[in-house]
Design a protein around this motif. Structure first.
Motif, short mmCIF file in Angstrom:
data_model
loop_
_atom_site.label_atom_id
_atom_site.label_comp_id
_atom_site.label_asym_id
_atom_site.label_seq_id
_atom_site.Cartn_x
_atom_site.Cartn_y
_atom_site.Cartn_z
N UNK A 96 -14.63 7.74 -8.98
CA UNK A 96 -16.04 8.09 -8.89
C UNK A 96 -16.26 9.23 -7.90
N UNK A 97 -15.53 9.19 -6.80
CA UNK A 97 -15.59 10.24 -5.78
C UNK A 97 -14.24 10.94 -5.77
N UNK A 98 -14.27 12.25 -5.83
CA UNK A 98 -13.03 13.02 -5.94
C UNK A 98 -12.01 12.66 -4.86
N UNK A 99 -10.76 12.55 -5.27
CA UNK A 99 -9.65 12.31 -4.35
C UNK A 99 -8.76 13.55 -4.36
N UNK B 144 -19.23 21.49 -7.71
CA UNK B 144 -18.78 20.12 -7.92
C UNK B 144 -18.24 19.92 -9.34
N UNK B 145 -18.82 20.60 -10.31
CA UNK B 145 -18.31 20.48 -11.67
C UNK B 145 -16.86 20.93 -11.78
N UNK B 146 -16.52 22.00 -11.07
CA UNK B 146 -15.14 22.49 -11.06
C UNK B 146 -14.21 21.49 -10.37
N UNK B 147 -14.69 20.85 -9.32
CA UNK B 147 -13.89 19.84 -8.64
C UNK B 147 -13.59 18.67 -9.58
N UNK B 148 -14.58 18.27 -10.37
CA UNK B 148 -14.35 17.17 -11.31
C UNK B 148 -13.33 17.58 -12.38
N UNK B 149 -13.43 18.81 -12.86
CA UNK B 149 -12.45 19.30 -13.82
C UNK B 149 -11.05 19.34 -13.22
N UNK B 150 -10.98 19.73 -11.96
CA UNK B 150 -9.68 19.78 -11.28
C UNK B 150 -9.08 18.39 -11.17
N UNK B 151 -9.89 17.40 -10.84
CA UNK B 151 -9.35 16.04 -10.71
C UNK B 151 -8.82 15.53 -12.05
N UNK B 152 -9.51 15.84 -13.14
CA UNK B 152 -9.03 15.43 -14.45
C UNK B 152 -7.74 16.17 -14.79
N UNK B 153 -7.68 17.47 -14.44
CA UNK B 153 -6.47 18.25 -14.68
C UNK B 153 -5.28 17.65 -13.94
N UNK C 97 -20.46 12.06 -12.79
CA UNK C 97 -21.35 11.65 -11.69
C UNK C 97 -21.52 12.79 -10.69
N UNK C 98 -22.77 13.12 -10.38
CA UNK C 98 -23.05 14.16 -9.40
C UNK C 98 -22.95 15.57 -9.92
N UNK C 99 -22.59 15.71 -11.20
CA UNK C 99 -22.43 17.05 -11.80
C UNK C 99 -23.76 17.49 -12.40
N UNK C 100 -24.17 18.74 -12.21
CA UNK C 100 -25.42 19.22 -12.81
C UNK C 100 -25.43 19.01 -14.32
N UNK C 101 -26.63 18.78 -14.84
CA UNK C 101 -26.80 18.50 -16.26
C UNK C 101 -26.13 19.54 -17.14
N UNK C 102 -26.24 20.80 -16.74
CA UNK C 102 -25.72 21.89 -17.57
C UNK C 102 -24.20 21.87 -17.70
N UNK C 103 -23.50 21.15 -16.78
CA UNK C 103 -22.04 21.15 -16.77
C UNK C 103 -21.44 19.85 -17.30
N UNK C 104 -22.26 18.84 -17.52
CA UNK C 104 -21.72 17.53 -17.88
C UNK C 104 -21.03 17.54 -19.24
N UNK C 105 -21.66 18.16 -20.21
CA UNK C 105 -21.06 18.15 -21.55
C UNK C 105 -19.78 18.98 -21.58
N UNK C 106 -19.68 19.98 -20.69
CA UNK C 106 -18.44 20.77 -20.61
C UNK C 106 -17.27 19.88 -20.21
#
Length: 251
Positions: free
Chosen positions: A86-89, A150-159, A176-185
């Motif tokens: 839920x929170x980036x590690x 933050x959206x890039x950080x979430x993508x990095x964690x998935x990567x 979670x915490x990602x702007x609406x415009x980036x969630x679907x990406x």
């Protein structure tokens, strides 16, 4: 039907509080499966049991038919089970290039000298470049993680999770915490993963859930309320009453 991940009568208690109640789930190989429920339903507790962070009081967890209930976290990763949080590690002072390089090198058994091998092995470099490209991180690959949107950080964690070459990927609220415009990406990138990667998603954004999942399990008070394809779950009156509200869900 091949089952990638399964729980059998899973139980978890904290003192007198039962957080997981006789939970039996089957996640099919290649599925895009969502686990939803109201706050406090026990979704993250289930993920923590699946990954070995928490040990169940009773019941079993099977990965591709093999009992992993008593395996530690790192051995489950080696068996092909990976997750996000839920929170980036993430390491805030490393760049995406360095972070993914470390993850790839660690999987190959070279974690101790990853910084040497990144520049000398074409196979490692090729895999790093592929992950940076697939997760839209090329433009920020040399920036410190702490400075990234933050959206890039979430993508990095998935990567990083994908760098472990999982066959089953668990995503705990990736938007979670990602702007609406980036969630679907974010979900589009996950949805584009090959079907040899099974995905179990926890997410509160119902638009994302119903656009992403091909099967949904609904958890209430640690127990399975119902499960099925998205259109069936959306019409279920119990689901509307306890989680989605009385207003119908458009799918």
């Amino acid at each position: 039907m091949t089952i990638a991940l399964e729980t059998q009568n899973l139980e978890k208690q904290f003192g007198g509080l039962r957080v997981t109640r006789d939970l039996s789930l089957k996640i099919e190989q290649g599925a895009r499966h969502a686990l939803i429920g109201p706050n406090g339903a026990g979704k993250t507790t289930v993920i923590n049991q699946l990954t070995g962070v928490l040990k169940p009081n009773s019941g079993r967890i099977l990965l591709e038919g093999q009992d992993i209930t008593d395996l530690p976290v790192h051995k489950r990763v080696l068996r092909g089970l990976s997750r996000t949080f839920q929170i980036n590690q993430l390491y805030p002072d490393l760049t995406p290039l360095e972070t993914i390089g470390l993850a790839v090198s660690e999987r190959l058994g070279h974690g101790g000298d990853w910084w040497r091998r990144m520049g000398t092995r074409s196979d490692v470099n090729g895999e790093i470049a592929d992950l940076l490209t697939r997760f839209h991180l090329l433009d920020v690959m040399n920036e410190e993680t702490v400075t990234l949107p933050y959206g890039k950080q979430r993508l990095l964690e998935i990567a990083v999770a994908i760098a472990a070459k999982p066959r089953v990927l668990l995503l705990d609220e990736p938007a979670a915490g990602v702007p609406e415009s980036e969630r679907h990406d974010i979900l589009a990138v996950v949805g584009a993963l090959p079907r040899d990667v099974t995905v179990l998603l926890i997410e509160h954004d119902m638009d994302l859930v119903f656009s992403f999942a091909d099967r949904i399990s609904v958890l209430v008070s640690g127990a399975l309320l119902t499960e099925g394809p998205p259109e069936q779950v959306a019409r279920d009156p119990q689901v509307k009453a306890v989680y989605l509200g009385e207003e119908a869900v458009n799918v």
